[in-house]
Design an enzyme around this catalytic site. Structure first.
Site, short mmCIF file in Angstrom:
data_model
loop_
_atom_site.label_atom_id
_atom_site.label_comp_id
_atom_site.label_asym_id
_atom_site.label_seq_id
_atom_site.Cartn_x
_atom_site.Cartn_y
_atom_site.Cartn_z
N CYS A 236 -1.33 -1.82 7.53
CA CYS A 236 -0.44 -0.65 7.46
C CYS A 236 -0.33 0.03 8.81
CB CYS A 236 -0.95 0.34 6.42
SG CYS A 236 -0.82 -0.26 4.72
N GLU B 296 1.37 3.73 2.07
CA GLU B 296 2.11 4.04 3.29
C GLU B 296 3.38 3.21 3.40
OE1 GLU B 296 -2.37 4.06 4.35
OE2 GLU B 296 -1.02 2.98 3.01
N CYS C 75 -4.98 1.08 6.49
CA CYS C 75 -5.74 -0.13 6.81
C CYS C 75 -5.28 -0.70 8.15
CB CYS C 75 -5.62 -1.16 5.70
SG CYS C 75 -3.98 -1.89 5.54
N HIS D 180 0.85 -1.18 0.00
CA HIS D 180 0.00 0.00 0.00
C HIS D 180 0.89 1.24 0.00
CE1 HIS D 180 -3.71 -2.20 1.87
NE2 HIS D 180 -3.33 -2.71 0.72
#
Length: 157
Positions: A94, A59, A85, A57
């Site tokens: 994350c 991040e 998430c 993702h």
């Protein structure tokens, strides 16, 4: 009403996160195209955007670029257009990685409407002492993610 230096920086950095998110548009499957960056003061330490489904993702990609450049992100600020998430699906949560790296402040544009997230990432971060700021550039982010948000709100929960 006057805007503080921190509020102005949040607006500028979230605009950059929106630009980064556009690099992932159309390549993220059922995930939103998200942009993220990590800063210390006025300096950007790392940037990222959502990879293909099952990959990192935004991040995580921002954390990786910061690490690759040799930056310590402890006590830094992470910006993400969508709430990080908070559950393990195709990728680890994350929010847990953000906590493990010692990020002190997280600035998000909008909450993730996914039924397994929808505020849980924010609660998790705050419970561990991370300052979370919500709603920065929310209107622009919602407009950019209009199709994804429409699908997310109509998906069975």
């Amino acid at each position: 009403m006057a805007v503080s230096n921190q509020q102005q920086a949040d607006l500028v950095f979230m605009s950059r996160a929106l630009e980064l998110a556009e690099r992932a548009r159309g390549r993220t499957g059922d995930n939103p195209h998200v942009g993220s960056l990590i800063t210390r003061g006025e300096r950007i330490l790392g940037e990222g955007w959502t990879s293909e489904p099952g990959q990192n993702h935004a991040e995580i990609n921002a954390l990786l670029t910061a690490a690759h450049a040799g930056h310590d992100v402890r006590d830094a600020t992470l910006y993400a257009t969508v709430e990080p998430c908070s559950f393990a699906g195709r990728t680890p949560a994350c929010s847990l990685t953000i906590l493990a790296r010692g990020i002190a402040r997280v600035v998000i544009g909008i909450r993730d409407p996914h039924p397994l997230v929808n505020g849980r990432g924010i609660v998790q971060l705050r419970a561990c002492g991370v300052e979370v700021v919500e709603g920065i550039r929310a209107e622009q982010i919602a407009a950019a993610l209009g199709d994804w948000l429409a699908k997310s709100s109509s998906a069975p929960g």
